[in-house]
Motif scaffolding. Structure first.
Motif, PDB file in Angstrom:
ATOM      1  N   ILE A  48       0.846  -1.201   0.000  1.00 38.82           N
ATOM      2  CA  ILE A  48       0.000   0.000   0.000  1.00 38.82           C
ATOM      3  C   ILE A  48       0.875   1.242   0.000  1.00 38.82           C
ATOM      4  O   ILE A  48       0.632   2.197  -0.744  1.00 38.82           O
ATOM      5  CB  ILE A  48      -0.934  -0.020   1.224  1.00 38.82           C
ATOM      6  N   GLU A  49       1.917   1.213   0.818  1.00 37.96           N
ATOM      7  CA  GLU A  49       2.801   2.376   0.900  1.00 37.96           C
ATOM      8  C   GLU A  49       3.443   2.688  -0.455  1.00 37.96           C
ATOM      9  O   GLU A  49       3.459   3.829  -0.913  1.00 37.96           O
ATOM     10  CB  GLU A  49       3.876   2.112   1.950  1.00 37.96           C
ATOM     11  N   VAL A  50       3.950   1.627  -1.098  1.00 37.35           N
ATOM     12  CA  VAL A  50       4.575   1.820  -2.413  1.00 37.35           C
ATOM     13  C   VAL A  50       3.569   2.416  -3.388  1.00 37.35           C
ATOM     14  O   VAL A  50       3.867   3.338  -4.155  1.00 37.35           O
ATOM     15  CB  VAL A  50       5.114   0.475  -2.930  1.00 37.35           C
ATOM     16  N   LEU A 105       1.153   6.774  -6.645  1.00 41.03           N
ATOM     17  CA  LEU A 105      -0.002   7.600  -6.997  1.00 41.03           C
ATOM     18  C   LEU A 105       0.358   9.077  -6.977  1.00 41.03           C
ATOM     19  O   LEU A 105      -0.118   9.850  -7.801  1.00 41.03           O
ATOM     20  CB  LEU A 105      -1.143   7.351  -6.014  1.00 41.03           C
ATOM     21  N   ALA A 106       1.223   9.459  -6.010  1.00 37.98           N
ATOM     22  CA  ALA A 106       1.595  10.866  -5.902  1.00 37.98           C
ATOM     23  C   ALA A 106       2.329  11.331  -7.143  1.00 37.98           C
ATOM     24  O   ALA A 106       2.374  12.515  -7.435  1.00 37.98           O
ATOM     25  CB  ALA A 106       2.459  11.087  -4.671  1.00 37.98           C
ATOM     26  N   ALA A 107       2.908  10.393  -7.878  1.00 37.44           N
ATOM     27  CA  ALA A 107       3.699  10.773  -9.043  1.00 37.44           C
ATOM     28  C   ALA A 107       2.925  10.606 -10.351  1.00 37.44           C
ATOM     29  O   ALA A 107       3.445  10.909 -11.410  1.00 37.44           O
ATOM     30  CB  ALA A 107       4.978   9.937  -9.089  1.00 37.44           C
ATOM     31  N   PRO A 152       0.722  11.407 -13.407  1.00 35.58           N
ATOM     32  CA  PRO A 152       0.326  12.663 -14.059  1.00 35.58           C
ATOM     33  C   PRO A 152      -1.155  12.925 -13.838  1.00 35.58           C
ATOM     34  O   PRO A 152      -1.975  12.017 -13.876  1.00 35.58           O
ATOM     35  CB  PRO A 152       0.610  12.400 -15.537  1.00 35.58           C
ATOM     36  N   SER A 153      -1.469  14.211 -13.635  1.00 36.77           N
ATOM     37  CA  SER A 153      -2.821  14.519 -13.176  1.00 36.77           C
ATOM     38  C   SER A 153      -3.880  14.198 -14.214  1.00 36.77           C
ATOM     39  O   SER A 153      -5.017  13.913 -13.871  1.00 36.77           O
ATOM     40  CB  SER A 153      -2.897  15.982 -12.770  1.00 36.77           C
ATOM     41  N   ILE A 154      -3.504  14.211 -15.482  1.00 32.12           N
ATOM     42  CA  ILE A 154      -4.529  13.969 -16.501  1.00 32.12           C
ATOM     43  C   ILE A 154      -5.085  12.547 -16.387  1.00 32.12           C
ATOM     44  O   ILE A 154      -6.230  12.276 -16.731  1.00 32.12           O
ATOM     45  CB  ILE A 154      -3.962  14.244 -17.919  1.00 32.12           C
ATOM     46  N   VAL A 155      -4.251  11.657 -15.860  1.00 35.14           N
ATOM     47  CA  VAL A 155      -4.716  10.282 -15.679  1.00 35.14           C
ATOM     48  C   VAL A 155      -5.873  10.245 -14.680  1.00 35.14           C
ATOM     49  O   VAL A 155      -6.847   9.517 -14.862  1.00 35.14           O
ATOM     50  CB  VAL A 155      -3.538   9.402 -15.199  1.00 35.14           C
ATOM     51  N   PHE A 156      -5.770  11.083 -13.663  1.00 33.70           N
ATOM     52  CA  PHE A 156      -6.876  11.147 -12.706  1.00 33.70           C
ATOM     53  C   PHE A 156      -8.130  11.693 -13.381  1.00 33.70           C
ATOM     54  O   PHE A 156      -9.244  11.287 -13.058  1.00 33.70           O
ATOM     55  CB  PHE A 156      -6.499  12.030 -11.515  1.00 33.70           C
ATOM     56  N   SER A 172      -9.455  15.530  -5.513  1.00 38.59           N
ATOM     57  CA  SER A 172      -9.074  14.888  -4.245  1.00 38.59           C
ATOM     58  C   SER A 172      -8.340  13.577  -4.496  1.00 38.59           C
ATOM     59  O   SER A 172      -7.481  13.198  -3.704  1.00 38.59           O
ATOM     60  CB  SER A 172     -10.253  14.691  -3.294  1.00 38.59           C
ATOM     61  N   LEU A 173      -8.664  12.906  -5.601  1.00 41.04           N
ATOM     62  CA  LEU A 173      -7.860  11.725  -5.949  1.00 41.04           C
ATOM     63  C   LEU A 173      -6.395  12.116  -6.067  1.00 41.04           C
ATOM     64  O   LEU A 173      -5.488  11.378  -5.668  1.00 41.04           O
ATOM     65  CB  LEU A 173      -8.315  11.145  -7.287  1.00 41.04           C
ATOM     66  N   MET A 174      -6.202  13.314  -6.640  1.00 39.83           N
ATOM     67  CA  MET A 174      -4.842  13.771  -6.889  1.00 39.83           C
ATOM     68  C   MET A 174      -4.151  14.235  -5.600  1.00 39.83           C
ATOM     69  O   MET A 174      -2.958  14.010  -5.409  1.00 39.83           O
ATOM     70  CB  MET A 174      -4.937  14.933  -7.863  1.00 39.83           C
ATOM     71  N   THR A 175      -4.909  14.906  -4.726  1.00 44.89           N
ATOM     72  CA  THR A 175      -4.295  15.458  -3.504  1.00 44.89           C
ATOM     73  C   THR A 175      -4.148  14.405  -2.411  1.00 44.89           C
ATOM     74  O   THR A 175      -3.287  14.549  -1.547  1.00 44.89           O
ATOM     75  CB  THR A 175      -5.126  16.618  -2.924  1.00 44.89           C
ATOM     76  N   LEU A 176      -4.988  13.371  -2.446  1.00 36.30           N
ATOM     77  CA  LEU A 176      -4.942  12.375  -1.371  1.00 36.30           C
ATOM     78  C   LEU A 176      -3.547  11.823  -1.103  1.00 36.30           C
ATOM     79  O   LEU A 176      -3.082  11.860   0.039  1.00 36.30           O
ATOM     80  CB  LEU A 176      -5.901  11.234  -1.694  1.00 36.30           C
TER      81      LEU A 176
END
Ligand SMILES: Nc1ncnc2c1ncn2[C@@H]1O[C@H](COP(=O)(O)OP(=O)(O)OP(=O)(O)O)[C@@H](O)[C@H]1O
Ligand SMILES: [Mg+2]
Lengths: 307, 431
Positions: free
Chosen positions: B251-253, B258-260, B262-266, B293-297
């Motif tokens: 989960i951590e990995v 996810l943080a990396a 690209p936002s367009i994927v979200f 929020s998917l992106m900021t989470l």
């Protein structure tokens, strides 16, 4: 038992640097104690516990306790009892596992990753490592003063009042005030902080923080108190206050104290346990340990040979 | 021999303090160099920032003022003769007013040129006045109405009159009329309230940022309400309660990955899941906020975990030692200490969300929307998308509005950061 340290300065005729020759001569390493009439000492190689670890009607018992930090075997097969209304001191050189042993008496070692414990430890006949045991009431019953003072980053008042609050011991504000005052008085801190109870506890000096932590622990009225070097940062007067407190608490409670001061151990404790590299080497009545040790390692330690 | 001896002795007597003194100069030099590099870096970045600000402000500050033309409007009952006042011919009213001001203008094409001097928004303005107070019908009132964007550009000096007439946006006649109005004192630059109160428009002089600002506000509110509690809860669970095993490692990995992403994927994910699968409304701040929020989470989770890890273990032990349960330890001691760090992470995440366009394009928040959104499901756009849309428009007047919109966006950002600092100070002061 004489260490001879004879530094010699050789005059440097050839322009070289001064050489300091150390001549370390340790005499009669294998000798028996000075009082030749005493019993023959158990040799250093023997790591079996000397002395009787059990008492009648114990408060806590530890049987064949082994503690590991990962691969590091920190406590090796220790068995001892902790009696009612007694103060038992744990002494031994740094790193021998005193804190480790103390912390497993109220399961504080649960929080350490990779710490494993085997054997049996009971409190009033109940195995505290039983999976059914709840650690919250256990820790309320077996309080602890940590080696490093760790006041909460809250006000002095809140530091003391926190325990009673979460346990719902005292409902009213005035009752809480009273607990705070008496706890601080017992720990000998009241006069220094009574005018700044709302100031952060972390702003106190090291010794004051230590006494604050003692006050915090006794505020919840634990029946067994584990103290890990509670006076390490205190001046003689504050130390005397804490020792008086220990004496007073002993009438009702049971206290386990880790200390590096042998005078302190002999002043406050009835029994003493000497640890060495994870082994419980010797245990017995305090006066016996300090006047008539039966193990060479104990004798080495109390006579200042090492440690 | 004797000399030799003393020399040797001197060498011998070199004390530690002498060696320390010897190295001291070098140490201070290194320190000085380091300070200089740091200072230079800061000065450089401040300089870049200043250049950026100056260029944006220089481009945009004129957008905060708009040219208005004073019309002497006679609210003619003959023109406004309609059973429904709101549907009356207000542009006819504007036209008749203009004709009255320039009686010499004859011919259709010439008249059309004349009408182009004021914005189509003038008719709306008159309509609003009449609807507010029908008593004014039959009376004559002088009204300041927005000038057309070409006139505005001319007054602001962006317009070169040197070019040939057919290569300009304003004809010679129009220029003459404007000159005439100017001499009469009927042309004035006033504070551009429209820009701060209106939604988007095809006419630059009627276009405003408020619609996008409200859209951004709603979207960010959704983002904050979703990502902060979920992010903090996830971080607390992972850090304090979850067993450390292969699953939590996985989960951590994945969170770090996810943080990396690209936002367009979200955005694509939002399109597929929220719009196509769940059937949420298109272009809505609700969906925009969910995608953001998917992106900021992951950002919030990572920052919160770092904040939790930085809480000293001795505090946890202290709490557990007096008999606090794990939950009490976390809520009473660990969370308050970690909160400032968590807030910082949240603000960073929110600031990123505020400036994000790509994922919002995917869920239709790029639409041309005139109305101010009034709720989470109204169609809306957001500030960065608005900037993008205006930057893409051909009208000269949109250039300065783009810069002005960027200024508004930056102001929003600074406001958020200031709020974060205030909040952090407040929480830090609690102990
Ligand atoms: N959290 C830990 N993780 C891993 N090893 C540890 C940990 N705490 C202690 N140890 C190891 O366990 C052994 C015993 O440590 P312990 O802290 O119990 O010594 P101590 O007798 O209390 O010493 P001191 O008198 O210096 O406090 C040491 O070898 C130490 O390295
Ligand atoms: Mg210790």
């Amino acid at each position: 038992m004489v260490f001879a340290l004879l530094p010699k300065k050789s005059p440097n005729r050839d322009g070289g640097e001064v050489e300091i020759e150390k001549d370390l001569r340790v005499e009669d390493m294998e000798a028996t104690p000075s009082g030749q009439d005493g019993p023959v000492l158990v040799s250093r190689e023997n790591r079996q516990t000397v002395g009787v670890g059990t008492v009648e009607n114990p408060r806590m018992t530890c049987r064949n306790v082994d503690i590991y930090y990962g691969d590091n075997h920190a406590i090796k097969n220790v068995s001892l009892d902790i009696g009612r209304n007694e103060v038992i001191a744990m002494i031994g050189p740094s790193g021998c596992g005193k804190s480790t042993f103390l912390r497993c008496l109220n399961r504080m070692n649960d929080t350490i990753e990779g710490c494993r414990i085997t054997g049996e430890i009971t409190l009033d006949g109940i195995n505290i490592y039983d999976p059914k045991i709840d650690v919250v009431p256990l820790r309320a019953q077996v309080g602890m003063v940590f080696q490093k003072p760790n006041p909460f980053p809250k006000s002095i008042y809140d530091n003391i009042a926190y325990g009673p609050k979460i346990h719902g011991l005292k409902g009213s504000k005035s009752a809480l005030d009273e607990i705070v005052e008496t706890s601080l008085k017992k720990a000998g801190l009241w006069n220094e902080v009574k005018d700044r109870l709302d100031k952060p506890g972390t702003g106190l000096s090291g010794g004051q923080q230590q006494r604050l932590c003692i006050a915090r622990t006794i505020a919840v009225n634990p029946e067994v108190i584990l103290m890990d070097e509670p006076c390490s940062a205190l001046d003689p007067i504050a130390t005397a206050v804490i020792e008086d407190l220990i004496d007073e608490l002993r009438e009702q409670y049971t206290i386990v104290i880790v200390t590096h001061s042998m005078q302190q151990a002999s002043r406050v404790s009835q029994r003493t346990a000497y640890f060495h590299l994870g082994d419980l080497i010797e245990i017995g009545p305090t006066e016996v340990i300090f006047t008539n040790p039966r193990h060479e390692l104990t004798q080495d330690y109390i006579t200042g040979r090492f440690g | 021999m004797n000399k030799d001896d003393s020399k040797a002795n001197k060498k011998v007597e070199k004390r530690t303090i002498d060696i320390v003194h010897q190295g001291l100069a070098k140490r201070y030099r290194a320190e000085g160099r380091f300070k200089f590099y740091g200072l230079a870096a800061i000065v450089m970045s401040l300089l870049c920032l200043a250049i950026l600000f100056i260029s944006i402000v220089g481009n945009g500050y004129k957008a905060f003022r708009q040219t208005y033309v004073e019309l002497e409007v006679f609210f003619d009952p003959a023109i406004l003769d309609h059973e429904n006042l709101s549907a009356a011919n207000y542009s006819g009213l504007v036209k008749s007013t203009l004709r009255k001001m320039f009686p010499e203008v004859k011919g259709r094409s010439e008249k059309r040129e004349l009408y182009k001097l004021v914005s189509p928004g003038a008719a709306f303005q008159l309509r609003k006045m009449v609807l507010k107070d029908p008593e004014i019908i039959g009376r004559s009132i002088s009204v300041w109405v927005p000038a057309d964007d070409d006139v505005d550009m001319l007054i602001k000096g962006y317009f070169s009159t040197d070019a040939a007439e057919n290569a300009r946006r304003l004809s010679d006649k129009q220029l003459a009329w404007i000159e005439q109005l100017r001499e009469q004192g009927k042309v004035k630059k006033k504070f551009n309230t429209t820009f701060f109160t209106a939604g988007d428009s095809r006419e630059p002089e009627l276009a405003g940022i408020w619609g996008a600002a409200v859209g951004s506000f709603f979207a960010l509110l959704v983002t904050l309400l979703l990502s902060f509690p979920i992010g903090v809860a996830a971080a607390v669970y992972l850090e304090e309660f979850a067993p450390k095993n292969r699953w939590t490692d996985l989960i951590e990995v994945n969170i770090n990955n996810l943080a990396a992403v690209p936002s367009i994927v979200f955005g694509l994910l939002g399109l597929a899941v929220f719009l196509n699968f769940f059937g949420f409304p298109r272009s809505a701040p609700l969906v925009g906020g969910m995608v953001l929020s998917l992106m900021t989470l992951p950002i919030i989770i990572i920052a919160s975990r770092a904040a939790l890890q930085s809480v000293p273990p001795s505090i946890r032990e202290g709490a557990l030692g007096v008999g606090a349960s794990k939950m009490q330890m976390v809520v009473h001691h660990v969370l308050p200490l970690a909160l400032p760090g968590m807030l910082t992470g949240t603000i960073i995440g929110m600031a990123r969300a505020l400036g994000e366009t790509a994922p919002l394009l995917m869920i239709g928040m790029v639409a041309f929307i005139v109305d101010i959104p009034r709720g989470f499901t109204d169609p809306a756009t957001v500030l960065p998308v608005q900037i993008y849309l205006w930057a893409d428009s051909p009208e000269r007047a949109f250039v300065e509005r783009t810069s002005a919109a960027i200024m508004v966006l930056l102001a929003f950002l600074m406001l958020m950061n200031a709020a974060a600092i205030v909040l952090r100070k407040k929480f830090e002061k609690r102990w």
